[in-house]
Design a protein around this motif. Structure first.
Motif, PDB file in Angstrom:
ATOM      1  N   LEU A   1       0.823  -1.206   0.000  1.00  0.00           N
ATOM      2  CA  LEU A   1       0.000   0.000   0.000  1.00  0.00           C
ATOM      3  C   LEU A   1       0.861   1.262   0.000  1.00  0.00           C
ATOM      4  CD1 LEU A   1      -2.826  -1.084   2.468  1.00  0.00           C
ATOM      5  CD2 LEU A   1      -3.059  -0.635   0.014  1.00  0.00           C
ATOM      6  N   LEU A   2       1.970   1.206   0.714  1.00  0.00           N
ATOM      7  CA  LEU A   2       2.841   2.375   0.772  1.00  0.00           C
ATOM      8  C   LEU A   2       3.409   2.701  -0.620  1.00  0.00           C
ATOM      9  CD1 LEU A   2       3.865   4.386   2.871  1.00  0.00           C
ATOM     10  CD2 LEU A   2       5.910   2.960   3.147  1.00  0.00           C
ATOM     11  N   ALA A   3       3.618   1.680  -1.415  1.00  0.00           N
ATOM     12  CA  ALA A   3       4.145   1.893  -2.773  1.00  0.00           C
ATOM     13  C   ALA A   3       3.048   2.178  -3.792  1.00  0.00           C
ATOM     14  CB  ALA A   3       4.931   0.660  -3.215  1.00  0.00           C
ATOM     15  N   ALA A   4       1.790   1.959  -3.408  1.00  0.00           N
ATOM     16  CA  ALA A   4       0.683   2.136  -4.339  1.00  0.00           C
ATOM     17  C   ALA A   4       0.338   3.614  -4.508  1.00  0.00           C
ATOM     18  CB  ALA A   4      -0.543   1.369  -3.843  1.00  0.00           C
ATOM     19  N   LYS A   5      -0.323   3.916  -5.608  1.00  0.00           N
ATOM     20  CA  LYS A   5      -0.710   5.291  -5.899  1.00  0.00           C
ATOM     21  C   LYS A   5      -2.191   5.515  -5.594  1.00  0.00           C
ATOM     22  CE  LYS A   5       2.806   6.004  -9.476  1.00  0.00           C
ATOM     23  NZ  LYS A   5       3.061   6.341 -10.903  1.00  0.00           N
ATOM     24  N   ASN A   6      -2.465   6.638  -4.997  1.00  0.00           N
ATOM     25  CA  ASN A   6      -3.836   7.046  -4.729  1.00  0.00           C
ATOM     26  C   ASN A   6      -4.553   7.228  -6.067  1.00  0.00           C
ATOM     27  OD1 ASN A   6      -6.225   8.326  -4.047  1.00  0.00           O
ATOM     28  ND2 ASN A   6      -5.279   9.831  -2.698  1.00  0.00           N
ATOM     29  N   PRO A   7      -5.608   6.493  -6.339  1.00  0.00           N
ATOM     30  CA  PRO A   7      -6.288   6.614  -7.635  1.00  0.00           C
ATOM     31  C   PRO A   7      -6.880   8.000  -7.881  1.00  0.00           C
ATOM     32  CG  PRO A   7      -7.575   5.274  -6.114  1.00  0.00           C
ATOM     33  CD  PRO A   7      -6.242   5.468  -5.485  1.00  0.00           C
ATOM     34  N   MET A   8      -7.054   8.778  -6.838  1.00  0.00           N
ATOM     35  CA  MET A   8      -7.617  10.116  -7.018  1.00  0.00           C
ATOM     36  C   MET A   8      -6.556  11.150  -7.381  1.00  0.00           C
ATOM     37  SD  MET A   8     -10.560  10.381  -4.120  1.00  0.00           S
ATOM     38  CE  MET A   8     -11.778   9.088  -3.893  1.00  0.00           C
ATOM     39  N   THR A   9      -5.279  10.810  -7.130  1.00  0.00           N
ATOM     40  CA  THR A   9      -4.219  11.781  -7.421  1.00  0.00           C
ATOM     41  C   THR A   9      -3.122  11.217  -8.308  1.00  0.00           C
ATOM     42  OG1 THR A   9      -2.909  11.164  -5.466  1.00  0.00           O
ATOM     43  CG2 THR A   9      -4.595  12.876  -5.180  1.00  0.00           C
ATOM     44  N   GLY A  10      -3.003   9.887  -8.382  1.00  0.00           N
ATOM     45  CA  GLY A  10      -1.928   9.271  -9.150  1.00  0.00           C
ATOM     46  C   GLY A  10      -0.584   9.360  -8.464  1.00  0.00           C
ATOM     47  N   ARG A  11      -0.588   9.589  -7.136  1.00  0.00           N
ATOM     48  CA  ARG A  11       0.672   9.743  -6.409  1.00  0.00           C
ATOM     49  C   ARG A  11       0.714   8.802  -5.206  1.00  0.00           C
ATOM     50  NH1 ARG A  11       1.208  16.230  -5.584  1.00  0.00           N
ATOM     51  NH2 ARG A  11      -0.688  15.806  -4.351  1.00  0.00           N
ATOM     52  N   THR A  12       1.923   8.379  -4.832  1.00  0.00           N
ATOM     53  CA  THR A  12       2.102   7.585  -3.624  1.00  0.00           C
ATOM     54  C   THR A  12       1.938   8.482  -2.410  1.00  0.00           C
ATOM     55  OG1 THR A  12       4.479   7.977  -3.458  1.00  0.00           O
ATOM     56  CG2 THR A  12       3.767   6.119  -4.829  1.00  0.00           C
ATOM     57  N   ALA A  13       1.874   7.864  -1.236  1.00  0.00           N
ATOM     58  CA  ALA A  13       1.746   8.652  -0.003  1.00  0.00           C
ATOM     59  C   ALA A  13       2.928   9.607   0.165  1.00  0.00           C
ATOM     60  CB  ALA A  13       1.647   7.693   1.198  1.00  0.00           C
ATOM     61  N   ALA A  14       4.122   9.131  -0.095  1.00  0.00           N
ATOM     62  CA  ALA A  14       5.304   9.987   0.043  1.00  0.00           C
ATOM     63  C   ALA A  14       5.252  11.138  -0.945  1.00  0.00           C
ATOM     64  CB  ALA A  14       6.577   9.168  -0.149  1.00  0.00           C
ATOM     65  N   GLN A  15       4.833  10.855  -2.185  1.00  0.00           N
ATOM     66  CA  GLN A  15       4.752  11.913  -3.184  1.00  0.00           C
ATOM     67  C   GLN A  15       3.693  12.950  -2.811  1.00  0.00           C
ATOM     68  OE1 GLN A  15       3.960   9.427  -6.574  1.00  0.00           O
ATOM     69  NE2 GLN A  15       6.136   9.230  -7.128  1.00  0.00           N
ATOM     70  N   GLU A  16       2.607  12.502  -2.198  1.00  0.00           N
ATOM     71  CA  GLU A  16       1.589  13.453  -1.778  1.00  0.00           C
ATOM     72  C   GLU A  16       2.103  14.369  -0.677  1.00  0.00           C
ATOM     73  OE1 GLU A  16      -2.119  11.439  -0.947  1.00  0.00           O
ATOM     74  OE2 GLU A  16      -2.594  11.495  -3.084  1.00  0.00           O
ATOM     75  N   LEU A  17       2.881  13.789   0.246  1.00  0.00           N
ATOM     76  CA  LEU A  17       3.460  14.621   1.306  1.00  0.00           C
ATOM     77  C   LEU A  17       4.421  15.654   0.705  1.00  0.00           C
ATOM     78  CD1 LEU A  17       4.298  12.419   4.413  1.00  0.00           C
ATOM     79  CD2 LEU A  17       2.570  14.209   4.193  1.00  0.00           C
ATOM     80  N   LYS A  18       5.237  15.219  -0.235  1.00  0.00           N
ATOM     81  CA  LYS A  18       6.178  16.151  -0.866  1.00  0.00           C
ATOM     82  C   LYS A  18       5.425  17.240  -1.646  1.00  0.00           C
ATOM     83  CE  LYS A  18      10.071  12.956  -1.381  1.00  0.00           C
ATOM     84  NZ  LYS A  18      10.950  12.238  -2.337  1.00  0.00           N
ATOM     85  N   GLY A  19       4.347  16.812  -2.315  1.00  0.00           N
ATOM     86  CA  GLY A  19       3.570  17.790  -3.074  1.00  0.00           C
ATOM     87  C   GLY A  19       2.919  18.807  -2.185  1.00  0.00           C
ATOM     88  N   ALA A  20       2.456  18.369  -1.006  1.00  0.00           N
ATOM     89  CA  ALA A  20       1.823  19.282  -0.075  1.00  0.00           C
ATOM     90  C   ALA A  20       2.836  20.279   0.489  1.00  0.00           C
ATOM     91  CB  ALA A  20       1.161  18.518   1.070  1.00  0.00           C
ATOM     92  N   ALA A  21       4.077  19.801   0.662  1.00  0.00           N
ATOM     93  CA  ALA A  21       5.109  20.665   1.243  1.00  0.00           C
ATOM     94  C   ALA A  21       5.695  21.632   0.226  1.00  0.00           C
ATOM     95  CB  ALA A  21       6.226  19.813   1.853  1.00  0.00           C
ATOM     96  N   ALA A  22       5.543  21.315  -1.060  1.00  0.00           N
ATOM     97  CA  ALA A  22       6.140  22.156  -2.114  1.00  0.00           C
ATOM     98  C   ALA A  22       5.464  23.522  -2.224  1.00  0.00           C
ATOM     99  CB  ALA A  22       6.051  21.415  -3.434  1.00  0.00           C
TER     100      ALA A  22
END
Length: 452
Positions: free
Chosen positions: A431-452
């Motif tokens: 699950l940690l490596a999977a992508k959120n179907p609503m955003t196309g991003r992994t959990a880590a990528q979403e955190l980075k995107g939020a911080a950007a």
């Protein structure tokens, strides 16, 4: 696997909470009208997933709002509880057809693409309607915040509880001088309690309702006891697992012992067994009006702190603003007015067993006198065990769907606890490596995107 939504719909009687509200002199309840009023200056579309007794109490609150604000017409729609509700809400938000206001389990917020499918609350406008951060439990408020903005305005917390029959426990000599079950602080203490209670039962009666084969309850109970052991799931960056299979095995062995020692009968209808004389059942607080309506002499406490540190699973019904292009104007202000009213007039809601998130209601003498709420509400509020704040968490969400059956298999003996713990870790890695179907991003990528 049975779903807790069925439990609510079948168990909660609509009349019980409403009669109690009237007898205690709480706010007047409305007429039950659900259509848009003609001639109203402002119209608000509101979606929720409340059925059974929860639904009846919600209707009463909306009707009370209509009476207090006749210039605001509310079109409230109740959709199917669980996954279907969230699918329809996401599609509506993506297609700019969303309602002005909706209910969401707080744990679902990170997966709902805040900023895309949800709009943030204007806390300044909320304050104008009497809703301020200082009036909420800080942990609860912060769980509704993503990237510094509030997306989930909490109405309540709803928790898993240990219900106990006072008649059986009294005969077993288990109650203290106040007529309550004393706290236990170890697994040995807990099983000693079950052993004494079982002596009072007829042959064939189970001692504890554990929902041993229900994926949702299995996951909720695991979250509670794993947190009692200090267990975690992911690092702060959500790039690596911190899941402890040793602690997970300890929790699973604890669950399994209830079955192997004969305290739990898998497949039993636990709430009905409790009414028939079973001394204990672990249920959600939404069972309070059901048991109260059946005139059972019972108490209710957070799940026992058998691993030393109190923690009981908690979720929150919260109000959200589904994304709407050009949000603003009278309908938007009406949504704020309705949400603020519901949050600050939640005594009727609390009659359904839920713990009000708004601290002035939580501390109100009228609420503090409710039983059994006055036995569990404060310790549950202070010792919440929440699912990880990540896109695949949330009520009846992916974590429960994937991990719940593994826990159930351990409970029932088809998988050894240590093997089940390793399987849980493997699923979490996937699950940690999977992508959120609503955003196309992994959990880590979403955190980075939020911080950007």
């Amino acid at each position: 696997m049975g779903q807790p939504g069925l439990n609510r719909r079948h168990f909660l009687g609509a009349a019980g909470g409403l009669v109690t509200a009237a007898s205690l002199g709480f706010a007047a309840l409305g007429s039950g009208a659900d259509a848009l009023a003609t001639g109203a200056r402002t119209r608000v579309r509101y979606w929720n997933l409340f059925q059974g007794g929860d639904g009846a109490n919600q209707v009463a609150m909306v009707d009370a709002f209509r009476k207090a604000f006749p210039g605001t017409a509310v079109k409230d729609s109740t959709l199917t509880w669980g996954g279907p509700y969230y699918t329809k809400l996401a599609m509506a938000a993506a297609g700019n057809r969303a309602p002005d206001l909706a209910v969401m389990h707080q744990g679902r917020v990170p997966g709902f693409a805040p900023g895309r499918l949800l709009d943030p609350w204007d806390t300044g406008l909320l304050a104008e309607y009497g809703v301020r951060e200082a009036d909420f439990n800080p942990v609860l408020w912060k769980r509704g915040v993503v990237d510094g903005e509030l997306y989930a305005l909490p109405l309540d917390i709803h928790v898993q509880l240990c219900f106990y029959r006072k008649d059986v426990c009294r005969r077993a000599g288990l109650l203290d001088s106040a007529g309550r079950l004393p706290a236990v602080t170890s697994t040995d203490d807990w099983f000693a309690v079950l052993k004494e209670a079982r002596k009072q039962l007829k042959r064939g009666q189970q001692t504890l309702g554990l929902h041993a084969n229900d994926q949702n309850f299995c996951w909720w109970f695991f979250v509670a006891f794993y947190q009692q052991l200090g267990g975690t799931y992911f690092d702060a960056a959500q790039t690596d697992l911190t899941f402890d299979t040793g602690k997970a095995t300890e929790v699973l062995e604890f669950f399994r012992k209830h079955v192997t020692d004969g305290y739990v009968t898998p497949g039993e209808t636990d709430a009905e067994a409790f009414l028939a004389g079973s001394p204990f059942t672990w249920e959600g607080n939404w069972s309070v009006p059901y048991f109260t309506g059946e005139k059972v002499d019972y108490g209710a406490q957070p799940l026992p702190a058998v691993f030393g540190t109190p923690a009981t699973h908690a979720e929150s019904h919260s109000f959200v603003l589904p994304h709407r292009a050009g949000r603003g104007g009278a309908a938007d202000e009406g949504a704020y007015r309705l949400a603020a009213y519901m949050v600050t007039h939640a005594t009727t809601w609390a009659l359904g067993g839920h713990i009000p998130a708004y601290l002035p209601t939580f501390e109100d003498p009228g609420y503090r006198e409710l039983t059994p709420q006055n036995e569990y509400s404060r310790p549950a509020m202070d010792h919440q065990a929440n699912e990880p704040h990540i896109w695949f968490a949330g009520s009846t969400g992916i974590l429960a769907q994937r991990l719940g059956p593994v826990i159930a298999s351990s409970n029932l003996g088809s998988t050894a606890p240590d093997k089940a713990a390793r399987r849980l870790k493997s699923l979490l890695e996937q699950l940690l490596a999977a992508k959120n179907p609503m955003t196309g991003r992994t959990a880590a990528q979403e955190l980075k995107g939020a911080a950007a």
